[in-house]
Design a protein around this motif. Sequence first.
Motif, PDB file in Angstrom:
ATOM      1  N   GLU B 202       0.841  -1.155  -0.026  1.00  0.00           N
ATOM      2  CA  GLU B 202      -0.134  -0.014   0.022  1.00  0.00           C
ATOM      3  C   GLU B 202       0.914   1.239   0.075  1.00  0.00           C
ATOM      4  O   GLU B 202       2.001   1.229   0.662  1.00  0.00           O
ATOM      5  CB  GLU B 202      -0.948   0.004   1.169  1.00  0.00           C
ATOM      6  CG  GLU B 202      -1.873  -1.296   1.503  1.00  0.00           C
ATOM      7  CD  GLU B 202      -2.685  -1.156   2.557  1.00  0.00           C
ATOM      8  OE1 GLU B 202      -2.199  -0.408   3.539  1.00  0.00           O
ATOM      9  OE2 GLU B 202      -3.490  -1.994   2.639  1.00  0.00           O
ATOM     10  N   ASN B 258       6.719   2.168  -8.111  1.00  0.00           N
ATOM     11  CA  ASN B 258       5.574   1.525  -7.348  1.00  0.00           C
ATOM     12  C   ASN B 258       5.009   2.711  -6.345  1.00  0.00           C
ATOM     13  O   ASN B 258       3.793   3.096  -6.392  1.00  0.00           O
ATOM     14  CB  ASN B 258       5.699   0.258  -6.649  1.00  0.00           C
ATOM     15  CG  ASN B 258       4.504  -0.692  -6.579  1.00  0.00           C
ATOM     16  OD1 ASN B 258       4.571  -1.752  -6.333  1.00  0.00           O
ATOM     17  ND2 ASN B 258       3.284   0.149  -6.885  1.00  0.00           N
ATOM     18  N   HIS B 261       2.504   5.263  -8.302  1.00  0.00           N
ATOM     19  CA  HIS B 261       1.572   4.883  -9.045  1.00  0.00           C
ATOM     20  C   HIS B 261       0.094   5.532  -8.743  1.00  0.00           C
ATOM     21  O   HIS B 261      -0.628   5.707  -9.485  1.00  0.00           O
ATOM     22  CB  HIS B 261       1.145   3.438  -9.044  1.00  0.00           C
ATOM     23  CG  HIS B 261       2.090   2.573  -9.687  1.00  0.00           C
ATOM     24  ND1 HIS B 261       3.183   2.957 -10.377  1.00  0.00           N
ATOM     25  CD2 HIS B 261       1.953   1.019 -10.019  1.00  0.00           C
ATOM     26  CE1 HIS B 261       3.882   1.823 -10.965  1.00  0.00           C
ATOM     27  NE2 HIS B 261       3.244   0.801 -10.609  1.00  0.00           N
ATOM     28  N   ASN B 298      -1.426  -2.377  -4.213  1.00  0.00           N
ATOM     29  CA  ASN B 298      -1.174  -3.492  -5.052  1.00  0.00           C
ATOM     30  C   ASN B 298      -2.210  -4.573  -5.132  1.00  0.00           C
ATOM     31  O   ASN B 298      -2.558  -5.016  -3.975  1.00  0.00           O
ATOM     32  CB  ASN B 298       0.227  -3.733  -5.101  1.00  0.00           C
ATOM     33  CG  ASN B 298       1.083  -2.542  -5.479  1.00  0.00           C
ATOM     34  OD1 ASN B 298       0.876  -2.177  -6.525  1.00  0.00           O
ATOM     35  ND2 ASN B 298       2.335  -2.654  -4.760  1.00  0.00           N
ATOM     36  N   LYS B 335       2.856  -8.772  -8.670  1.00  0.00           N
ATOM     37  CA  LYS B 335       1.811  -7.770  -9.004  1.00  0.00           C
ATOM     38  C   LYS B 335       1.273  -7.817 -10.284  1.00  0.00           C
ATOM     39  O   LYS B 335       1.648  -7.527 -11.314  1.00  0.00           O
ATOM     40  CB  LYS B 335       2.838  -6.313  -8.976  1.00  0.00           C
ATOM     41  CG  LYS B 335       3.221  -6.192  -7.527  1.00  0.00           C
ATOM     42  CD  LYS B 335       4.305  -4.971  -7.659  1.00  0.00           C
ATOM     43  CE  LYS B 335       5.301  -4.963  -6.480  1.00  0.00           C
ATOM     44  NZ  LYS B 335       6.385  -4.039  -6.508  1.00  0.00           N
ATOM     45  N   HIS B 338      -3.382  -2.849  -9.887  1.00  0.00           N
ATOM     46  CA  HIS B 338      -3.044  -2.100  -8.344  1.00  0.00           C
ATOM     47  C   HIS B 338      -4.574  -1.082  -8.613  1.00  0.00           C
ATOM     48  O   HIS B 338      -5.187  -1.093  -9.542  1.00  0.00           O
ATOM     49  CB  HIS B 338      -1.990  -0.741  -8.420  1.00  0.00           C
ATOM     50  CG  HIS B 338      -2.078   0.281  -9.249  1.00  0.00           C
ATOM     51  ND1 HIS B 338      -1.507   0.176 -10.664  1.00  0.00           N
ATOM     52  CD2 HIS B 338      -2.639   1.491  -9.287  1.00  0.00           C
ATOM     53  CE1 HIS B 338      -1.584   1.487 -11.158  1.00  0.00           C
ATOM     54  NE2 HIS B 338      -2.418   2.100 -10.234  1.00  0.00           N
ATOM     55  N   ALA B 357      -8.467  -4.593  -3.370  1.00  0.00           N
ATOM     56  CA  ALA B 357      -7.293  -5.325  -3.587  1.00  0.00           C
ATOM     57  C   ALA B 357      -7.599  -6.755  -3.149  1.00  0.00           C
ATOM     58  O   ALA B 357      -7.027  -7.660  -3.803  1.00  0.00           O
ATOM     59  CB  ALA B 357      -5.959  -4.596  -2.970  1.00  0.00           C
TER      60      ALA B 357
END
Lengths: 366, 366
Positions: B202, B258, B261, B298, B335, B338, B357
Amino acid sequence: MMQPAAIALGVHLRVLSASRQDCANQVIPDVVIGQVDDVEAVLGFARGCDVITFEHEHVPAEVLERLVQSGIPVRPGPQALLYAQDKGEMRARLSALGLPCPAWRLVSDGAEAAEFAAQTGWPIVLKATRGGYDGRGVWVVSDEAAAARVAAEAAERGVALLAEAAVPFVRELSAQVARSPHGQAVAYPVVETVQREGICREVYAPAPGVDEAAALEAQRIALTIAKELEVTGMLAVELFQTADGALWINELAMRPHNSGHWSIDGALTSQFENHLRAVLDLPLGAPDPHAPLAVMANVIGLDLPDLYPAYLHCLARDPGLKIHTYGKAVKAGRKIGHVTVLGAELDDCLERARHAAAYLRGEIDE
Amino acid sequence: MMQPAAIALGVHLRVLSASRQDCANQVIPDVVIGQVDDVEAVLGFARGCDVITFEHEHVPAEVLERLVQSGIPVRPGPQALLYAQDKGEMRARLSALGLPCPAWRLVSDGAEAAEFAAQTGWPIVLKATRGGYDGRGVWVVSDEAAAARVAAEAAERGVALLAEAAVPFVRELSAQVARSPHGQAVAYPVVETVQREGICREVYAPAPGVDEAAALEAQRIALTIAKELEVTGMLAVELFQTADGALWINELAMRPHNSGHWSIDGALTSQFENHLRAVLDLPLGAPDPHAPLAVMANVIGLDLPDLYPAYLHCLARDPGLKIHTYGKAVKAGRKIGHVTVLGAELDDCLERARHAAAYLRGEIDE
């Protein structure tokens, strides 16, 4: 502009493209070259697709019908698209629904136009019922002789003519909604659009100073049309607003529309994302705007063949500017891109968006 | 995720892809198949490109050097990338710059590790200087015997080992900046990242409750590193924060990361757009967030091979949810997408993002 939304959603796009030079080919791997009026090409293209949708309404009805017969969902369907393709059918249907249309009738010659004008007063507006866009196929005529000339030309080209009362509007609005096959719908904020020479130049989202009742009425009209005409995907209803605040329906578009480009940068769910969600019968996304105000200005090609130096200048001048270029060759009068500015003050947003659009087209150089 | 930004900017992407199955091939027309350690393949690929950039740091130095020699701008350049590729080089350089690093030294066996631990106390952290990611190549060891086992394995694989003091951190932060070749830089809001089993789960943007001095210090550290290491493009500095508020540099990433994002849906200019702007030496865009808070979670593959029903459920449950799927086959620990939620209340955003998620990976079913 559909591709960024498709990438995020994980949706695979296949595009039927008229030529290798089409700008969609620059950004989408799965392109099939073919003409939209070639039934066999379209059927071959469609094989394996989950759903077919459009970026313009000019797909012949017989092609649409063959697609439907072949069992591939076509959204919006031919029975809905008809009303975006044919302005006469649109007026008849919307009038029957009791929705606010200017006085109208189909006319075939100057005498019929004059008969109509006897009720509404000159000037009147003549429109080709099919095939026009960006102001093409629309004529404002002030007397029977002028009407007769337009009618004669139209008859020669086999085009039916619609006569409409000229609405003394003070501004133009656009109400956009998305609707999915099972009937879910969302309404975007009602925007003001500014046209020059029949081409959309600017969009303000939401329409500045519009009173809540008028905004709700515009959304009600768009939602009613979407439901009654069984539209799937994005629907834009272009409206005239007169000095007394009344709304009159001008045109319909059943696709992502220039009046919704602000939503790419300015809303939680863009019109392109909601169009894809709607035609795929996915649940729709919230159309909530990110900022109190978004101003979108189209970049209309003038005589600056190389955008790059202007592009650099605009990005450097305004780090908050969102510039979109379409990968099209610059041609006078062609929409080659747009800019969007988010903010809170209309004057500030307007200055920034107008400067960038004018600079990018080469109208100003400082 | 670079392609949507490239489309809006009018930038043509060409991708060197290891195989036809790579997910970039699904969304980018101009793909060249080749291996990143094949010098001739990379040089052939690069011919005609204005600039070369990366989505990971694992491009061999000799390939980078040959690219530079061939006259094609490589951004970030090999002299900067070195510090993202080699953790030993990174520690030496950042320490020389006076930036806050945990105590560290290179070690080659258990005895050297024990010598180091005599200063810092056990446990210590051992890291492969090269090649690790998502927690791979990192070992927390509590005594000399464990350290000796890791060192022996590393020596067998020819990997140099870095020993670091284990920082008793209370949370992890990430400071992202973009920097262009002529030295313009912008700093994104400092975010909090939450890892589990070495994988980012997260991100909260901005870091909840971070005090202004700490946020400014994190941005200062990232801007200093970007400048001193001559980074071009996006730089992410992963930081530990201890109970006293102090910051310690953990790792560097020289690419969209990441931890950024959230900016795709949550900022005026996403990290992908600013990475492209930076490596192309275009003026950078404003990193202003759209909402007081963004939470990104994610979607880590578990055992749900078909995402589609879960995807439908999540879209229907929360019209404000932004789901991104990567077109990858579902694999445990990978992954595969997301979700981002914008809002004002941390608890509300967390609940929505975590639900989506967890539902998308198949951990919950209501």
